[in-house]
Design an enzyme around this catalytic site. Structure first.
Site, PDB file in Angstrom:
ATOM      1  N   HIS A 298      12.848   5.497  -0.556  1.00 33.43           N
ATOM      2  CA  HIS A 298      12.072   3.991  -0.487  1.00 33.43           C
ATOM      3  C   HIS A 298      11.784   3.778  -1.929  1.00 33.43           C
ATOM      4  CE1 HIS A 298      12.151   4.136   3.769  1.00 33.43           C
ATOM      5  NE2 HIS A 298      11.522   5.272   3.787  1.00 33.43           N
TER       6      HIS A 298
ATOM      7  N   THR B   1       1.490   0.109   1.170  1.00 33.08           N
ATOM      8  CA  THR B   1       2.435  -1.310   1.563  1.00 33.08           C
ATOM      9  C   THR B   1       3.578  -0.832   1.909  1.00 33.08           C
ATOM     10  OG1 THR B   1       3.234  -0.632  -0.757  1.00 33.08           O
ATOM     11  CG2 THR B   1       1.435  -2.102  -0.746  1.00 33.08           C
ATOM     12  N   THR B   2       3.756   0.461   2.618  1.00 31.95           N
ATOM     13  CA  THR B   2       5.083   1.010   3.158  1.00 31.95           C
ATOM     14  C   THR B   2       4.189   1.587   4.564  1.00 31.95           C
ATOM     15  OG1 THR B   2       4.821   3.030   2.421  1.00 31.95           O
ATOM     16  CG2 THR B   2       6.084   1.665   1.386  1.00 31.95           C
TER      17      THR B   2
ATOM     18  N   HIS C 202       7.713   0.105  -7.808  1.00 28.94           N
ATOM     19  CA  HIS C 202       8.404  -0.669  -7.162  1.00 28.94           C
ATOM     20  C   HIS C 202       8.953  -1.867  -8.010  1.00 28.94           C
ATOM     21  CE1 HIS C 202       6.153   0.210  -3.208  1.00 28.94           C
ATOM     22  NE2 HIS C 202       5.122   0.485  -4.207  1.00 28.94           N
TER      23      HIS C 202
ATOM     24  N   GLU D 270       4.433  -5.796  -6.305  1.00 25.97           N
ATOM     25  CA  GLU D 270       3.969  -6.078  -5.026  1.00 25.97           C
ATOM     26  C   GLU D 270       2.835  -7.089  -5.015  1.00 25.97           C
ATOM     27  OE1 GLU D 270       3.686  -2.163  -3.007  1.00 25.97           O
ATOM     28  OE2 GLU D 270       5.362  -2.966  -2.068  1.00 25.97           O
TER      29      GLU D 270
ATOM     30  N   HIS E 127       2.331   2.633  -9.017  1.00 27.17           N
ATOM     31  CA  HIS E 127       1.075   2.908  -8.180  1.00 27.17           C
ATOM     32  C   HIS E 127       0.818   4.324  -8.458  1.00 27.17           C
ATOM     33  CE1 HIS E 127       2.159  -0.557  -5.235  1.00 27.17           C
ATOM     34  NE2 HIS E 127       1.269  -1.016  -6.298  1.00 27.17           N
TER      35      HIS E 127
HETATM   36  N1  LIG Z   1       2.461   1.677  -2.132  1.00 23.61           N
HETATM   37  S1  LIG Z   1       1.803   2.937  -1.054  1.00 23.61           S
HETATM   38  O1  LIG Z   1       0.815   3.673  -1.826  1.00 23.61           O
HETATM   39  O2  LIG Z   1       1.587   2.475   0.116  1.00 23.61           O
HETATM   40  C1  LIG Z   1       3.424   3.896  -1.112  1.00 23.61           C
HETATM   41  C2  LIG Z   1       4.427   3.233  -1.248  1.00 23.61           C
HETATM   42  F1  LIG Z   1       4.762   2.072  -1.575  1.00 23.61           F
HETATM   43  C3  LIG Z   1       5.652   3.951  -1.090  1.00 23.61           C
HETATM   44  F2  LIG Z   1       6.810   3.597  -1.268  1.00 23.61           F
HETATM   45  C4  LIG Z   1       5.542   5.540  -1.098  1.00 23.61           C
HETATM   46  S2  LIG Z   1       6.969   6.611  -1.111  1.00 23.61           S
HETATM   47  C5  LIG Z   1       7.670   5.713   0.475  1.00 23.61           C
HETATM   48  C6  LIG Z   1       7.049   6.249   1.708  1.00 23.61           C
HETATM   49  O3  LIG Z   1       6.744   7.326   1.794  1.00 23.61           O
HETATM   50  C7  LIG Z   1       4.366   6.014  -1.008  1.00 23.61           C
HETATM   51  F3  LIG Z   1       4.154   7.372  -0.695  1.00 23.61           F
HETATM   52  C8  LIG Z   1       3.174   5.176  -0.916  1.00 23.61           C
HETATM   53  N2  LIG Z   1       1.862   5.929  -0.717  1.00 23.61           N
HETATM   54  C9  LIG Z   1       1.702   7.146   0.095  1.00 23.61           C
HETATM   55  C10 LIG Z   1       0.251   7.309  -0.156  1.00 23.61           C
HETATM   56  C11 LIG Z   1       0.067   8.123   1.124  1.00 23.61           C
HETATM   57  C12 LIG Z   1       1.047   7.998   2.183  1.00 23.61           C
HETATM   58  C13 LIG Z   1       1.536   8.259   3.605  1.00 23.61           C
HETATM   59  C14 LIG Z   1       2.567   7.466   4.108  1.00 23.61           C
HETATM   60  C15 LIG Z   1       3.321   6.612   3.465  1.00 23.61           C
HETATM   61  C16 LIG Z   1       3.205   6.408   2.111  1.00 23.61           C
HETATM   62  C17 LIG Z   1       2.101   7.146   1.480  1.00 23.61           C
END
Ligand SMILES: NS(=O)(=O)c1c(F)c(F)c(SCCO)c(F)c1N[C@H]1CCc2ccccc21
Length: 261
Positions: free
Chosen positions: A64, A199-200, A96, A106, A119
């Protein structure tokens, strides 16, 4: 299975609500920031970044985004001040971005988007025992967002873009030590802040967003290297480029966006 979400037309942001009902929650991210509609809050102090002892560990492609992780076993790299009641520990940063020449941030500012958005994810280790626990708590995370616009080469981003070929495929990870993200900050730490979410998926409503007003400049060539990353694994027949990995702005639902003075 739970994690086949993506940014394509049959698994993209408009469909995430089916598996993750929080997608239609009251504090979703990103949002469109409209500066002229903001309340300047004199009570909002400056954010303080203590990144001097910062130590990156690895860089990885999780299908991702590309993620650089940090040692968060102590308070060596923290963000504090501004809207935050505690220091939050740096855990990882990721990016992103868009497709060729198009937009990829975003958050948007008065409807305008930037080429990319960085981020820096921090977690509240004062109140929560683990990053995972914090990621699901309303005051668990503080994400510092930095806009990237295209222009000249960024002199320090090379360290990251030169490592991307080692994590081309989803599921790849490699050592990436000694990188200090201080070199990716713009000169001003003036910011907008609001309460939002990941945002994911799983889209937890656990993020205090701190978005810097001043973008950093990177070159089209440097951004192009992000677009060579694949969201598919080495063993898969299909090769799908990782690009346009951004969620569009979500409804504000009455939230206040504050501006540092
Ligand atoms: N913009 S964000 O901070 O939401 C984010 C992303 F956009 C990401 F693409 C990713 S990597 C792909 C998902 O694991 C993030 F880890 C996180 N953040 C982490 C922050 C902790 C967490 C837990 C589960 C999924 C993602 C995340």
């Amino acid at each position: 299975s739970g994690n086949n979400w993506g940014y394509g037309k049959d698994n993209g942001p408009s469909l995430w609500h089916k598996q993750y009902p929080t997608a239609k929650g009251n504090r979703q991210s990103p949002i469109d920031i409209i500066p002229q509609q903001l309340s300047q809050d004199p009570g909002l102090g400056p954010v303080v970044l203590n990144y001097d002892q910062c130590t990156s560990i690895n860089i990885s492609n999780n299908g991702h985004s590309v993620v650089v992780e940090f040692d968060d076993s102590d308070d060596r790299s923290v963000i504090r001040g501004g809207p935050l009641d505690n220091p939050y520990r740096l855990k990882q940063f990721h990016f992103h971005w868009g497709g060729k020449g198009c937009h990829g941030s975003e958050h948007t500012v008065a409807g305008n988007s930037y080429a990319s958005e960085l981020h820096l994810v921090h977690w509240n280790a004062v109140k929560y025992k683990t990053y995972g626990e914090a990621a699901a708590a309303p005051d668990g995370l503080a994400v510092l967002g930095i806009f990237l616009e295209t222009g000249d080469d960024h002199r320090w981003l090379h360290a990251i873009t030169d490592a991307l070929y080692m994590v081309k495929f989803k599921g790849s990870i490699t050592d990436f030590k000694g990188f200090n993200p201080k070199c990716l900050l713009p000169s001003s730490l003036h910011y907008w802040t609001y309460l939002g979410s990941l945002t994911t998926p799983p889209l937890h409503e656990s993020v205090t967003w701190i978005i810097l007003k001043e973008p950093i400049t990177v070159s089209e060539r440097q951004l192009g290297k992000f677009r060579m990353l694949l969201s598919t694994g080495e063993e898969e027949d299909q090769r799908i480029r990782m690009e346009n990995n951004f969620r569009p702005p979500q409804p504000l639902k009455g939230r206040k966006v504050r501006s540092s003075v």
